[in-house]
Write a protein that holds these residues in place. Structure first.
Motif, PDB file in Angstrom:
ATOM      1  N   LYS A   1      -4.672  13.664  -0.618  1.00  0.00           N
ATOM      2  CA  LYS A   1      -6.052  13.377  -0.070  1.00  0.00           C
ATOM      3  C   LYS A   1      -6.770  11.831  -0.188  1.00  0.00           C
ATOM      4  O   LYS A   1      -7.682  11.760  -0.011  1.00  0.00           O
ATOM      5  CB  LYS A   1      -6.697  14.213  -0.936  1.00  0.00           C
ATOM      6  CG  LYS A   1      -6.937  15.642  -1.402  1.00  0.00           C
ATOM      7  CD  LYS A   1      -7.520  16.347  -2.109  1.00  0.00           C
ATOM      8  CE  LYS A   1      -6.857  17.476  -2.555  1.00  0.00           C
ATOM      9  NZ  LYS A   1      -7.496  18.170  -3.086  1.00  0.00           N
ATOM     10  N   THR A   2      -5.551  10.912   0.660  1.00  0.00           N
ATOM     11  CA  THR A   2      -5.892   9.269  -0.192  1.00  0.00           C
ATOM     12  C   THR A   2      -7.074   9.548   1.556  1.00  0.00           C
ATOM     13  O   THR A   2      -6.122   9.774   2.522  1.00  0.00           O
ATOM     14  CB  THR A   2      -4.443   8.803   0.227  1.00  0.00           C
ATOM     15  OG1 THR A   2      -3.861   8.814  -1.055  1.00  0.00           O
ATOM     16  CG2 THR A   2      -4.722   7.061   0.507  1.00  0.00           C
ATOM     17  N   ASP A   3      -7.797   7.899   1.141  1.00  0.00           N
ATOM     18  CA  ASP A   3      -8.428   7.443   2.809  1.00  0.00           C
ATOM     19  C   ASP A   3      -8.172   7.335   3.141  1.00  0.00           C
ATOM     20  O   ASP A   3      -7.286   5.477   3.546  1.00  0.00           O
ATOM     21  CB  ASP A   3      -9.886   7.299   2.526  1.00  0.00           C
ATOM     22  CG  ASP A   3     -10.753   7.137   3.496  1.00  0.00           C
ATOM     23  OD1 ASP A   3     -10.397   7.927   4.653  1.00  0.00           O
ATOM     24  OD2 ASP A   3     -11.589   6.420   4.421  1.00  0.00           O
ATOM     25  N   CYS A   4      -6.662   7.666   4.560  1.00  0.00           N
ATOM     26  CA  CYS A   4      -6.172   6.813   5.402  1.00  0.00           C
ATOM     27  C   CYS A   4      -6.632   6.230   6.473  1.00  0.00           C
ATOM     28  O   CYS A   4      -5.713   5.302   7.631  1.00  0.00           O
ATOM     29  CB  CYS A   4      -4.761   7.905   5.770  1.00  0.00           C
ATOM     30  SG  CYS A   4      -4.027   8.222   4.535  1.00  0.00           S
TER      31      CYS A   4
ATOM     32  N   ILE B   1       0.108  11.066   0.789  1.00  0.00           N
ATOM     33  CA  ILE B   1      -0.482  10.423   0.653  1.00  0.00           C
ATOM     34  C   ILE B   1      -1.509  11.272   0.406  1.00  0.00           C
ATOM     35  O   ILE B   1      -2.846  10.955  -0.030  1.00  0.00           O
ATOM     36  CB  ILE B   1      -1.065   9.910   2.324  1.00  0.00           C
ATOM     37  CG1 ILE B   1      -0.425  11.403   3.143  1.00  0.00           C
ATOM     38  CG2 ILE B   1       0.424   9.079   2.555  1.00  0.00           C
ATOM     39  CD1 ILE B   1      -0.954  10.736   5.033  1.00  0.00           C
TER      40      ILE B   1
ATOM     41  N   GLU C   1       0.523  -1.525   0.036  1.00  0.00           N
ATOM     42  CA  GLU C   1      -0.080   0.021   0.173  1.00  0.00           C
ATOM     43  C   GLU C   1       1.039   0.933   0.018  1.00  0.00           C
ATOM     44  O   GLU C   1       0.688   2.488  -0.470  1.00  0.00           O
ATOM     45  CB  GLU C   1      -0.978   0.233   1.683  1.00  0.00           C
ATOM     46  CG  GLU C   1      -1.850   0.950   1.572  1.00  0.00           C
ATOM     47  CD  GLU C   1      -2.620   0.473  -0.362  1.00  0.00           C
ATOM     48  OE1 GLU C   1      -4.136   1.746  -0.459  1.00  0.00           O
ATOM     49  OE2 GLU C   1      -3.487  -0.190  -0.148  1.00  0.00           O
TER      50      GLU C   1
ATOM     51  N   LYS D   1       1.811   2.512  -3.609  1.00  0.00           N
ATOM     52  CA  LYS D   1       0.828   3.579  -4.082  1.00  0.00           C
ATOM     53  C   LYS D   1       1.330   4.986  -4.208  1.00  0.00           C
ATOM     54  O   LYS D   1       0.908   5.317  -4.847  1.00  0.00           O
ATOM     55  CB  LYS D   1      -0.274   2.911  -3.941  1.00  0.00           C
ATOM     56  CG  LYS D   1      -0.038   1.440  -4.250  1.00  0.00           C
ATOM     57  CD  LYS D   1      -1.880   1.297  -3.893  1.00  0.00           C
ATOM     58  CE  LYS D   1      -2.215  -0.176  -3.812  1.00  0.00           C
ATOM     59  NZ  LYS D   1      -3.317  -0.667  -3.836  1.00  0.00           N
ATOM     60  N   PHE D   2       1.889   5.187  -2.779  1.00  0.00           N
ATOM     61  CA  PHE D   2       1.657   7.170  -2.665  1.00  0.00           C
ATOM     62  C   PHE D   2       3.671   7.398  -2.678  1.00  0.00           C
ATOM     63  O   PHE D   2       3.417   8.631  -3.048  1.00  0.00           O
ATOM     64  CB  PHE D   2       1.790   7.137  -1.466  1.00  0.00           C
ATOM     65  CG  PHE D   2      -0.094   6.362  -0.455  1.00  0.00           C
ATOM     66  CD1 PHE D   2      -0.564   6.315  -2.071  1.00  0.00           C
ATOM     67  CD2 PHE D   2       0.268   5.583   0.682  1.00  0.00           C
ATOM     68  CE1 PHE D   2      -1.695   5.950  -1.147  1.00  0.00           C
ATOM     69  CE2 PHE D   2      -0.458   4.600   0.982  1.00  0.00           C
ATOM     70  CZ  PHE D   2      -1.772   5.332  -0.200  1.00  0.00           C
TER      71      PHE D   2
END
Length: 82
Positions: free
Chosen positions: A57-60, A55, A40, A43-44
């Protein structure tokens, strides 16, 4: 920064602890801690030479304080020390 993928997890700690509304009302907050499986986290990763993990605006939320992911990983038979 993420220079290598030779890990099972990446722990991101955001230490921006002070939240100031006015100089008289400075509030301290705990660091934000996120536990990402390496797949995961990759991906960032930006490939701009700095190897920064962005990260944005990714939903973390699913990864906030997600120490249970490491626990489950370590409880798998192939990772057991017995």
């Amino acid at each position: 920064m993420l220079n290598t993928a030779d890990a099972d997890f990446i722990v991101l700690v955001m230490l921006n602890r002070e939240k100031t509304t006015t100089p008289q009302k400075t509030k301290k907050k705990n660091p934000d801690i996120f536990v990402f499986p390496i797949a995961e986290a990759l991906k960032f990763k930006r490939d701009d030479g700095w190897h920064k993990v962005m990260i944005g605006k990714t939903d973390c939320k699913p990864y906030r304080e997600a120490w249970h992911l490491i626990e489950a990983f370590l409880l798998q038979p192939e990772h057991s020390s017995q």
